[in-house]
Design a protein around this motif. Structure first.
Motif, PDB file in Angstrom:
ATOM      1  N   ILE A 239      70.893  25.458  11.129  1.00  0.00           N
ATOM      2  CA  ILE A 239      71.432  26.783  10.842  1.00  0.00           C
ATOM      3  C   ILE A 239      70.673  27.422   9.686  1.00  0.00           C
ATOM      4  N   HIS A 242      67.197  28.897  10.751  1.00  0.00           N
ATOM      5  CA  HIS A 242      67.326  30.089  11.598  1.00  0.00           C
ATOM      6  C   HIS A 242      67.898  31.269  10.816  1.00  0.00           C
ATOM      7  N   HIS A 243      68.858  30.999   9.941  1.00  0.00           N
ATOM      8  CA  HIS A 243      69.460  32.084   9.190  1.00  0.00           C
ATOM      9  C   HIS A 243      68.431  32.729   8.265  1.00  0.00           C
ATOM     10  N   ASP A 267      74.039  37.729  13.070  1.00  0.00           N
ATOM     11  CA  ASP A 267      74.129  37.417  11.643  1.00  0.00           C
ATOM     12  C   ASP A 267      75.574  37.157  11.234  1.00  0.00           C
ATOM     13  N   PHE A 270      76.339  33.592  12.030  1.00  0.00           N
ATOM     14  CA  PHE A 270      75.737  32.744  10.995  1.00  0.00           C
ATOM     15  C   PHE A 270      76.608  32.727   9.745  1.00  0.00           C
ATOM     16  N   PHE A 283      71.901  23.736  14.684  1.00  0.00           N
ATOM     17  CA  PHE A 283      72.207  25.047  15.259  1.00  0.00           C
ATOM     18  C   PHE A 283      73.378  24.966  16.238  1.00  0.00           C
ATOM     19  N   LEU A 286      77.026  26.237  15.627  1.00  0.00           N
ATOM     20  CA  LEU A 286      77.443  27.632  15.775  1.00  0.00           C
ATOM     21  C   LEU A 286      78.357  27.831  16.976  1.00  0.00           C
TER      22      LEU A 286
END
Length: 302
Positions: A239, A242-243, A267, A270, A283, A286
């Motif tokens: 996460i 990617h964030h 977003d 996230f 990831f 999520l």
């Protein structure tokens, strides 16, 4: 002797279905609200019915391919049609929701008909080809008995379960992936144009990147299925990584005046996960921040 088939709805997809049945030698009756749309099929040997009741009476299997389930109801839910479908197989290939499929199945079985609900996972040019994929849900016996008919529609027609809503549920899930890719491509085009990158260059780099993304999607599904949400030695994407990259995209889009509504939604997901303490998880974690009620259960177990 081959079964007689009726196709209700002869738009682009319905015409492809009827055309493939004709090519495979099935006696085929067609009906469409706009009669002229049945003319090309009539020239191929189809019988153009003048009414829905006539079309239903003519077929042992009734394939419906109209705009939605409400359109199907308007066409079929009458006393005359209810009487005519008894003992027949209704194959609903209209796009809709799982709940709509369940309601349609209930109405058909109530009036003595077998019912299979389907999702066509292809454009019309794939119908009748080996790569043509159609998902069907409902009684397995109804599917097995009519395999030859379904084979005429495509080489990859699958029975995906007895529960009538299953095919449409899978359809929605797969469309979610497709739209993610298509809208992502629109964003990529907008960024490329804003930054004066030729779209041919974008296409070349996508070809090189696509196998990586395909691997990430496969890994995401596998890890979620196995419940492996914490980062480990096999994590391909966290996460946090990617964030961080997402913030760069958001900044670029803001600077270039590119619509951020979709990526702002990403977003927000996230941020919910990060606020709950999952910044350094895989990831796949999520997935718990999309479904109502799952987040609290997930947080309580971690």
């Amino acid at each position: 002797m081959k079964l007689s088939i009726t196709v209700i709805g002869t738009g682009r997809m319905g015409s492809a279905l009827a055309g493939s049945l004709l090519q495979s030698g099935y006696p085929t009756t067609v009906w469409n609200r706009t009669r002229q749309k049945t003319d090309p099929l009539a020239r191929l040997g189809a019988i153009a019915a003048s009414s829905v009741e006539e079309a239903v009476n003519a077929g042992e299997i009734i394939i419906v391919n109209v705009s939605d389930y409400e359109a199907t109801k308007a066409l079929l839910h009458s006393d005359a049609i209810a009487s005519a479908i008894r003992g027949k197989l209704i194959v609903e290939l209209t796009s809709g929701t799982p709940s709509g499929a369940r309601e349609a199945a209930e109405w058909c079985t109530k009036h003595g008909a077998n019912y299979l609900d389907g999702a066509i996972m292809a454009t019309s040019d794939y119908i009748g080809t080996d790569a043509g994929t159609i998902l069907l849900a409902g009684p397995r016996e109804a599917f097995d008995t009519n395999r030859d008919v379904f084979r005429a529609l495509g080489g990859n027609v699958q029975h995906v379960g007895e529960e009538p809503g299953r095919a449409n549920a899978l359809d929605s899930a797969l469309l979610a992936i497709m739209w993610g890719v298509l809208f992502g491509t629109l964003h990529a085009i907008a960024v490329s144009q804003a930054e004066e990158i030729e779209l041919g260059e974008l296409a070349r780099q996508w070809s090189a990147t696509a196998p990586v993304i395909d691997g990430l999607v496969t890994d995401l599904i596998k890890r979620t299925s196995a419940g492996r949400f914490a980062s480990d030695n096999e994590t391909l994407s966290s996460i946090s990584a990617h964030h961080g990259a997402m913030q760069h995209l958001l900044e670029l889009m803001q600077f270039r005046g590119i619509d951020r509504s979709i990526v702002d939604g990403y977003d927000a997901i996230f941020k919910r996960a990060i606020a709950a303490g999952h910044l350094h998880d895989d990831f796949a974690a999520l997935s718990h921040f999309l479904a109502t009620g799952k987040q609290h259960a997930f947080d309580a177990s971690h």
